[in-house]
Design an enzyme around this catalytic site. Structure first.
Site, PDB file in Angstrom:
ATOM      1  N   ASP A  34       1.064  -1.139  -0.111  1.00 19.25           N
ATOM      2  CA  ASP A  34       0.043   0.014  -0.013  1.00 19.25           C
ATOM      3  C   ASP A  34       0.916   1.164   0.131  1.00 19.25           C
ATOM      4  OD1 ASP A  34       0.914  -0.480   2.822  1.00 19.25           O
ATOM      5  OD2 ASP A  34      -0.812   0.812   3.504  1.00 19.25           O
ATOM      6  N   GLU A  76      -0.026  -0.849   5.827  1.00 20.30           N
ATOM      7  CA  GLU A  76       1.189  -0.264   6.717  1.00 20.30           C
ATOM      8  C   GLU A  76       1.052   1.199   6.977  1.00 20.30           C
ATOM      9  OE1 GLU A  76       5.084   1.524   7.822  1.00 20.30           O
ATOM     10  OE2 GLU A  76       3.875   1.854   6.152  1.00 20.30           O
TER      11      GLU A  76
END
Lengths: 444, 444
Positions: free
Chosen positions: B76, B141
């Site tokens: 991400d 994250e």
């Protein structure tokens, strides 16, 4: 729906937002609609170009020996954001619960059109007006009326008059006619604080460089002490103290009690300068307000960024005998002196307006009180006003004439905010007020 | 263009922004692309659902007696705004001046894909890997890895390993291999200050009610004193002092001099806690940062509004032995105690991460140093890191294993900011690093 309301709805449908250049064509179209309407009433009317938005000037046939009355209004409006909070479209007027809902309904289209339609009605009923009339409508009031003063200077002879009337201020409560004799002025600036050349990762760099959002917050925080007293050096030097008769009258004025202020604002509690009532704080004491603050991530969720810059849009409401240029210079010096280390500051000075006060017991003031009493069938109250009408002082400076403030705006009219509204009954009273006012001024 | 760069470009084209729900499908598509790639290399690979974005887990065939190495990465990325500052599209990767430009190029797609492609190369060259490998790639994250800990707990046996390696931290300078042995943690919150029920006209009401934008600025300003020292009570209580050897080594580390910090940030000057260098301030001292502040009018020109509410998004970078929950509670108490009169405050507590420190001289630490030396043909430096990798402490808590931080990110990589980039040579060194690392860890 009456023809008067139909006219108002047409007027309100123009998105005449003056501050944002993408609405420039809507502002112009709105001015042109006024010209059509005024000419249709038999007045001479002309659109005068300015460097930005045009001015509308109209007259009846002037007759020697009559009083000359100038009625001022503005056909531009404030921006509408946040749009999502409007219950119906800001430029799709609607009547609900006896009120007209639209941007500009109160400020100022509803109030100014009442004067225009009062004149139309008198002309229809009487064939002529009792005074020499000048209508002066501008499209830049919400952005500081920068081009009106040069226009007044250039047309000084043509605009010569005995008195000016404006309906762009507040009524203290529904049904209570209100004569305003004072206004706050304004000084505006934008503070921009710049730090790193671009947004930084707050983990990698946080701690080693100043954060512009923190810096702008520290600058804003430096404007007041914990009691709300403004900390700019010399800020209060020229503030004219309240007179005893004013404090006594205002204590009795309906609609401005502490509870009224709480009800209208919906704030959890009132807060302001110690030793003053809310009416006194808003009508006769200066302020420092943040109109907008921004910097860094504005979206959903979080973003661990150290922003490159941040800003605060500030306005200072000032009262007699403060001077807007003096005040903004003091503010600029304060902000530059308080700027935290590690960032650079730019203070962009914005528009301003002089504060204003006149004598509500002059012959014109008394005529206005009589007209208000006739239109509303109640005794008027005498107040000052917290807002600014940038050109009232300019009228005095250039034309040498005082202004009567015949406000029809209610405290919950939501002007400058979503869901602006204007009671139908105030619109109708405004039309009666115009008819009575011209009659009383002719006779005084 | 090499096949490796082609793979990276494909990976970078996914707009896998985890914080904004409108990109959820892009995050998933990116995870599915990884599965395809891993299976094509001959690994077993599976997409594991979570309440939000899926986790990618892959393995080679494990052989009894070999070391087991877990390599973690995240697919991400951060949001891209302000989009207007990007020279080329954030999801349209390009090579210019020897660098790959795209959101995620460094953080973390470029670094994690180098490991994946290093494994692919070893498999192609050697037919097998020298270790039992676990690839663990998550999609959350940048939003705090909320679903990773439950996943680790549920798959604790399957994830049993000897050591973990992550490339998601900084290199101090181009060509200088860097082993990280510490990380700052983070505590996040959003402060929302509410006043009037809607935006008010600052002329009519200014002075009588508190301004939420002023209040939020006063709250932010209360976080620091004039010297940048954090004023939250007890904030520094648990901060572990720097050791002498750390200060000595860091003083010699290239790329983190005061001039380097000035050059990379472009700030007019450095600013931080007295008595510490910039490296010490960012690697071993806690911070309080405003990531976003907002309220009132944000557009062109001015709007004389008193806003109904304002906000500040805050993060606190914390260091060993501060605890993120303890810190955010102290911050919450501070903000609530400092809230000015006339407004209501809400403190929304956000994500957090423990700070981390390990011994860079353990056998795994020494193996990592050797691999870094081989990949870059230079002696590695030992540093801590200012950013947070929320799950490093979680790995220690759940799996009982330490993490090697083999960072490939340069200081001017513009991670979390417009124009993120990654040098092609770091990408290629990362592939070599992975091959050397698995070999050294197998033998240690």
């Amino acid at each position: 729906m009456t023809n008067e309301l139909k006219d108002l709805f047409s007027f309100l449908r123009f998105a005449s937002v003056s501050t944002d250049s993408k609405y420039a064509a809507d502002v112009r179209a709105c001015g042109e609609w006024l010209i059509q309407k005024l000419q249709g009433m038999g007045l001479t009317a002309e659109l005068h170009e300015t460097p930005r938005h045009p001015i509308v000037l109209a007259k009846n046939e002037h007759v020697e020996g009559r009083k000359t009355v100038l009625i001022y209004g503005h056909y531009d409006v404030q921006p509408v954001d946040p749009l999502s909070l409007w219950k119906t479209g800001p430029f799709e007027p609607e009547i609900r619960d006896g009120r007209i809902w639209a941007r500009g309904a109160t400020d100022n289209k509803g109030q100014m059109l009442a004067h225009l339609l009062g004149v139309e009605k008198t002309l229809r009923e009487e064939g002529e007006l009792p005074v020499n009339l000048i209508f002066l409508f501008e499209g830049e009031e919400e952005i500081g009326s920068a081009n009106l003063k040069p226009f007044l200077e250039a047309h000084k002879d043509e605009l010569k008059c005995d008195v000016i009337a404006i309906s762009d201020t507040g009524m203290v409560a529904p049904g209570v006619p209100t004569l305003g004799y004072g206004l706050r002025g304004i000084s505006a600036c934008e503070v921009i604080v710049r730090g790193p050349k671009g947004d930084l990762h707050s983990g990698l760099f946080g701690g080693a460089v100043a954060n512009p959002a923190t810096a702008v917050a520290r600058l804003v925080a430096s404007l007041h002490d914990d009691n709300g007293r403004i900390q700019v050096e010399g800020f209060y030097d020229d503030v004219r103290p309240l007179e005893d008769w004013e404090r006594e009258m205002w204590a009795k004025v309906p609609g401005v009690s502490e509870q009224d202020f709480l009800d209208v604002t919906g704030s959890p509690s009132l807060f302001g300068e110690e030793g003053y009532s809310s009416a006194e704080r808003t009508w006769a004491r200066p302020t420092a307000e943040v109109n907008g603050i921004g910097g860094g991530y504005q979206g959903e969720g979080s973003k661990t960024v150290l922003p490159a810059e941040a800003f605060a849009k500030l306005t200072f409401r000032i009262v007699p005998d403060q001077d807007p240029v003096d005040i903004i210079q003091k503010v600029k010096r304060h902000l530059e002196a308080k700027c935290p280390p590690g960032v650079e500051i730019e203070v962009k000075i914005g528009h301003d307006a002089q504060p204003y006060a006149t004598d509500p017991h002059s012959k014109f003031g008394l005529a206005a009180q009589t007209a208000l009493k006739k239109a509303f069938n109640a005794d008027p109250v005498l107040i000052r006003e917290g807002g600014s009408i940038p050109i009232v002082q300019t009228f005095r400076d250039v034309l040498g004439v005082d202004t009567l403030l015949l406000g029809l705006a209610l405290a919950d009219a939501q002007i400058h905010a979503p869901n602006e509204n204007f009671p139908v009954e105030n619109f109708e009273a405004g039309i009666r007020l115009n008819q009575a006012l011209l009659k009383e001024l002719a006779a005084c």
